[in-house]
Design a protein around this motif. Structure first.
Motif, PDB file in Angstrom:
ATOM      1  N   ASN A  37     -45.127  -7.626 -25.659  1.00 15.13           N
ATOM      2  CA  ASN A  37     -45.505  -8.461 -26.803  1.00 15.13           C
ATOM      3  C   ASN A  37     -46.868  -8.033 -27.331  1.00 15.13           C
ATOM      4  O   ASN A  37     -47.871  -8.101 -26.621  1.00 15.13           O
ATOM      5  N   ASP A  38     -46.898  -7.609 -28.546  1.00 15.45           N
ATOM      6  CA  ASP A  38     -48.140  -7.153 -29.176  1.00 15.45           C
ATOM      7  C   ASP A  38     -49.176  -8.280 -29.213  1.00 15.45           C
ATOM      8  O   ASP A  38     -48.892  -9.371 -29.704  1.00 15.45           O
ATOM      9  N   VAL A  39     -50.390  -7.998 -28.705  1.00 19.94           N
ATOM     10  CA  VAL A  39     -51.515  -8.945 -28.646  1.00 19.94           C
ATOM     11  C   VAL A  39     -51.092 -10.323 -28.128  1.00 19.94           C
ATOM     12  O   VAL A  39     -51.543 -11.357 -28.629  1.00 19.94           O
ATOM     13  N   ALA A  40     -50.257 -10.335 -27.119  1.00 20.04           N
ATOM     14  CA  ALA A  40     -49.841 -11.565 -26.452  1.00 20.04           C
ATOM     15  C   ALA A  40     -49.367 -11.181 -25.049  1.00 20.04           C
ATOM     16  O   ALA A  40     -49.213  -9.995 -24.740  1.00 20.04           O
ATOM     17  N   GLU A  41     -49.150 -12.167 -24.211  1.00 21.18           N
ATOM     18  CA  GLU A  41     -48.712 -11.860 -22.847  1.00 21.18           C
ATOM     19  C   GLU A  41     -47.331 -11.207 -22.860  1.00 21.18           C
ATOM     20  O   GLU A  41     -46.448 -11.566 -23.643  1.00 21.18           O
ATOM     21  N   ASN A  42     -47.148 -10.195 -22.000  1.00 22.81           N
ATOM     22  CA  ASN A  42     -45.852  -9.544 -21.860  1.00 22.81           C
ATOM     23  C   ASN A  42     -44.936 -10.409 -20.998  1.00 22.81           C
ATOM     24  O   ASN A  42     -45.400 -11.198 -20.170  1.00 22.81           O
ATOM     25  N   PHE A  43     -43.621 -10.241 -21.198  1.00 21.71           N
ATOM     26  CA  PHE A  43     -42.631 -10.999 -20.434  1.00 21.71           C
ATOM     27  C   PHE A  43     -41.896 -10.070 -19.469  1.00 21.71           C
ATOM     28  O   PHE A  43     -41.521  -8.953 -19.837  1.00 21.71           O
ATOM     29  N   LEU A  44     -41.679 -10.545 -18.272  1.00 21.42           N
ATOM     30  CA  LEU A  44     -40.784  -9.882 -17.335  1.00 21.42           C
ATOM     31  C   LEU A  44     -39.778 -10.922 -16.862  1.00 21.42           C
ATOM     32  O   LEU A  44     -40.144 -11.890 -16.173  1.00 21.42           O
ATOM     33  N   PHE A  45     -38.519 -10.743 -17.262  1.00 15.16           N
ATOM     34  CA  PHE A  45     -37.467 -11.681 -16.896  1.00 15.16           C
ATOM     35  C   PHE A  45     -36.735 -11.162 -15.656  1.00 15.16           C
ATOM     36  O   PHE A  45     -36.050 -10.136 -15.715  1.00 15.16           O
ATOM     37  N   ALA A  46     -36.901 -11.876 -14.557  1.00 12.80           N
ATOM     38  CA  ALA A  46     -36.257 -11.495 -13.309  1.00 12.80           C
ATOM     39  C   ALA A  46     -34.876 -12.130 -13.228  1.00 12.80           C
ATOM     40  O   ALA A  46     -34.721 -13.348 -13.376  1.00 12.80           O
ATOM     41  N   ASN A  47     -33.883 -11.296 -12.992  1.00 12.40           N
ATOM     42  CA  ASN A  47     -32.491 -11.744 -12.898  1.00 12.40           C
ATOM     43  C   ASN A  47     -32.227 -12.233 -11.480  1.00 12.40           C
ATOM     44  O   ASN A  47     -32.446 -11.503 -10.506  1.00 12.40           O
ATOM     45  N   ASP A  48     -31.767 -13.484 -11.351  1.00 13.64           N
ATOM     46  CA  ASP A  48     -31.515 -14.021 -10.007  1.00 13.64           C
ATOM     47  C   ASP A  48     -30.095 -13.755  -9.521  1.00 13.64           C
ATOM     48  O   ASP A  48     -29.720 -14.184  -8.422  1.00 13.64           O
ATOM     49  N   CYS A  93     -46.947   1.352 -23.256  1.00 19.01           N
ATOM     50  CA  CYS A  93     -47.766   2.054 -24.232  1.00 19.01           C
ATOM     51  C   CYS A  93     -48.336   1.067 -25.235  1.00 19.01           C
ATOM     52  O   CYS A  93     -47.643   0.158 -25.688  1.00 19.01           O
ATOM     53  N   HIS A  94     -49.605   1.284 -25.587  1.00 24.99           N
ATOM     54  CA  HIS A  94     -50.305   0.373 -26.473  1.00 24.99           C
ATOM     55  C   HIS A  94     -50.720   1.091 -27.750  1.00 24.99           C
ATOM     56  O   HIS A  94     -50.568   2.303 -27.894  1.00 24.99           O
ATOM     57  N   LEU A  95     -51.301   0.312 -28.646  1.00 29.76           N
ATOM     58  CA  LEU A  95     -51.713   0.804 -29.952  1.00 29.76           C
ATOM     59  C   LEU A  95     -53.126   1.367 -29.900  1.00 29.76           C
ATOM     60  O   LEU A  95     -53.984   0.847 -29.205  1.00 29.76           O
ATOM     61  N   GLY A  96     -53.357   2.418 -30.683  1.00 31.39           N
ATOM     62  CA  GLY A  96     -54.703   2.925 -30.922  1.00 31.39           C
ATOM     63  C   GLY A  96     -55.388   3.432 -29.683  1.00 31.39           C
ATOM     64  O   GLY A  96     -54.834   4.197 -28.906  1.00 31.39           O
ATOM     65  N   GLN A  97     -56.666   3.016 -29.473  1.00 31.06           N
ATOM     66  CA  GLN A  97     -57.467   3.521 -28.381  1.00 31.06           C
ATOM     67  C   GLN A  97     -57.351   2.677 -27.112  1.00 31.06           C
ATOM     68  O   GLN A  97     -58.114   2.859 -26.171  1.00 31.06           O
ATOM     69  N   GLN A  98     -56.397   1.748 -27.077  1.00 32.96           N
ATOM     70  CA  GLN A  98     -56.196   1.007 -25.846  1.00 32.96           C
ATOM     71  C   GLN A  98     -55.589   1.925 -24.800  1.00 32.96           C
ATOM     72  O   GLN A  98     -55.137   3.030 -25.103  1.00 32.96           O
ATOM     73  N   GLU A 108     -54.902  -9.704 -23.460  1.00 33.55           N
ATOM     74  CA  GLU A 108     -53.646  -9.217 -24.036  1.00 33.55           C
ATOM     75  C   GLU A 108     -53.836  -7.791 -24.529  1.00 33.55           C
ATOM     76  O   GLU A 108     -54.940  -7.364 -24.860  1.00 33.55           O
ATOM     77  N   GLN A 109     -52.743  -7.067 -24.577  1.00 34.93           N
ATOM     78  CA  GLN A 109     -52.774  -5.693 -25.058  1.00 34.93           C
ATOM     79  C   GLN A 109     -51.836  -5.542 -26.249  1.00 34.93           C
ATOM     80  O   GLN A 109     -50.973  -6.385 -26.483  1.00 34.93           O
ATOM     81  N   GLY A 110     -51.999  -4.455 -26.998  1.00 34.50           N
ATOM     82  CA  GLY A 110     -51.109  -4.182 -28.126  1.00 34.50           C
ATOM     83  C   GLY A 110     -49.854  -3.489 -27.665  1.00 34.50           C
ATOM     84  O   GLY A 110     -49.571  -2.362 -28.079  1.00 34.50           O
ATOM     85  N   SER A 111     -49.098  -4.137 -26.787  1.00 32.74           N
ATOM     86  CA  SER A 111     -47.914  -3.518 -26.174  1.00 32.74           C
ATOM     87  C   SER A 111     -46.818  -3.310 -27.212  1.00 32.74           C
ATOM     88  O   SER A 111     -46.295  -4.274 -27.764  1.00 32.74           O
ATOM     89  N   MET A 112     -46.469  -2.046 -27.445  1.00 33.19           N
ATOM     90  CA  MET A 112     -45.473  -1.739 -28.476  1.00 33.19           C
ATOM     91  C   MET A 112     -44.337  -0.862 -27.972  1.00 33.19           C
ATOM     92  O   MET A 112     -43.361  -0.646 -28.678  1.00 33.19           O
ATOM     93  N   GLY A 113     -44.481  -0.334 -26.776  1.00 31.21           N
ATOM     94  CA  GLY A 113     -43.411   0.505 -26.245  1.00 31.21           C
ATOM     95  C   GLY A 113     -43.437   0.458 -24.732  1.00 31.21           C
ATOM     96  O   GLY A 113     -44.480   0.232 -24.118  1.00 31.21           O
ATOM     97  N   VAL A 114     -42.297   0.654 -24.101  1.00 32.40           N
ATOM     98  CA  VAL A 114     -42.241   0.583 -22.640  1.00 32.40           C
ATOM     99  C   VAL A 114     -41.083   1.435 -22.143  1.00 32.40           C
ATOM    100  O   VAL A 114     -40.055   1.578 -22.812  1.00 32.40           O
ATOM    101  N   ASP A 115     -41.288   2.029 -20.996  1.00 34.46           N
ATOM    102  CA  ASP A 115     -40.220   2.740 -20.299  1.00 34.46           C
ATOM    103  C   ASP A 115     -40.371   2.407 -18.826  1.00 34.46           C
ATOM    104  O   ASP A 115     -41.414   1.901 -18.399  1.00 34.46           O
TER     105      ASP A 115
END
Length: 317
Positions: A244-255, A291-296, A277-284
């Motif tokens: 989530n860009d400039v907000a907390e990221n989510f990790l949904f754990a499957n039970d 991966c974040h935006l700009g110089q983060q 918070e980070q500018g989270s825009m991509g993930v693998d």
């Protein structure tokens, strides 16, 4: 008029002979004379061109560049082993995307949409699921835009099965991922929207069921700028990570029972080391990389046996 700091001697402005102008008196490589003349210096030589001459030279250079590019492109095309042809009209795909804008240019308009290529009905053909935008503030529509699912019939023919499959979400789509979250062999659909996310369970008969509320993922609205599915805790179930860009990221754990718990904070992936918070825009994943935006900083994490994430290193990105 001359640009600021790009001045020339007054004598030249009154059309004095160029031969009488000392090149040493020029303090810029390129100057201008009113709106009709252009003056250039090359070494100790000063050349004055009319506006028309200058324009012709520029046009000539542009034409030459276009011709060179065209020749190179034509040569590459002739020798290419792969030639692409537009067959959209033949496929029956009529989907049209909207960013929901009304001219106010909200930032969401620049990152809208995506698509998923997957075999939802397990017939051996790749089907297409398109994301759509939604009306933003100030936009009025007669009917809300919807996502669309096109079933591959083979032979480059597709059929719109959105309504019968029950996957016509009207949220503001930012990304989509497919995976088998319930281990039944069918590929399910996860939508990360600007707002509440959506999880469609594949029923195995060509239809889907919206289980967003029952599964728990619909209770956590976010920006949804990046998504990846994987088994982060090695329990045999597919989990979901949302950046989530400039907000907390989510990790949904499957039970394993069709329920998801949001554990981003407890596992260490909601915020950075400083609690920001980070500018989270991509993930693998495998171990996770966000991966974040700009110089983060890019963040790398290593999975621990306890289900927690240990940050390994950070690098500019």
């Amino acid at each position: 008029m001359c640009a600021a700091g790009n001045r020339i001697p007054e004598a030249l402005q009154f059309n004095k002979r160029v031969s009488e102008i000392e090149p040493s008196s020029w303090n810029r490589p390129i100057s201008c004379i009113g709106e009709r003349m252009s003056a250039f210096r090359k070494g100790n030589e000063v050349m004055v061109l009319s506006c028309m001459q200058d324009r012709r030279i520029r046009i000539g250079r542009l034409v030459a560049s276009v011709l060179v590019f065209w020749c190179v492109f034509s040569y590459a095309r002739a020798d290419s082993p792969i030639i692409l042809r537009d067959v959209t009209k033949e496929t029956g795909i009529t989907f049209k995307h909207t960013d929901g804008g009304c001219g106010r240019r909200y930032i969401m308009e620049t990152v809208s949409a995506g698509l998923a290529l997957f075999d939802y009905d397990r017939d051996g053909d790749v089907d297409i699921y398109f994301l759509n935008g939604a009306p933003l503030k100030g936009t009025k529509v007669d009917a809300p835009p919807r996502n669309a699912l096109y079933r591959n019939e083979g032979g480059w023919k597709f059929t719109d099965v959105t309504r019968e499959a029950n996957v016509g979400d009207t949220g503001y789509g930012l990304g989509v991922a497919v995976g088998n979250y319930d281990n039944d062999g069918d590929l399910d659909i996860y939508l990360n929207n600007y707002g509440p996310n959506v999880l469609y369970r594949n029923n195995g008969d060509g239809t889907f069921t919206d289980i967003s509320k029952d599964s728990g993922v619909g209770a956590h609205p976010g920006w949804g700028m990046g998504i990846v599915c994987g088994d982060y805790d090695n329990d045999g179930d597919t989990d979901v990570f949302i950046g989530n860009d400039v907000a907390e990221n989510f990790l949904f754990a499957n039970d394993g029972t069709g329920k998801f718990e949001e554990v981003g904070l407890m596992t260490g992936f909601a915020y950075d080391l400083h609690g920001d918070e980070q500018g989270s825009m991509g993930v693998d994943c495998g171990d996770p990389c966000v991966c974040h935006l700009g110089q983060q900083l890019r963040r790398f994490g290593q999975r621990r046996g306890s289900g927690h994430i240990r940050r390994m290193r950070a690098s500019p990105g």
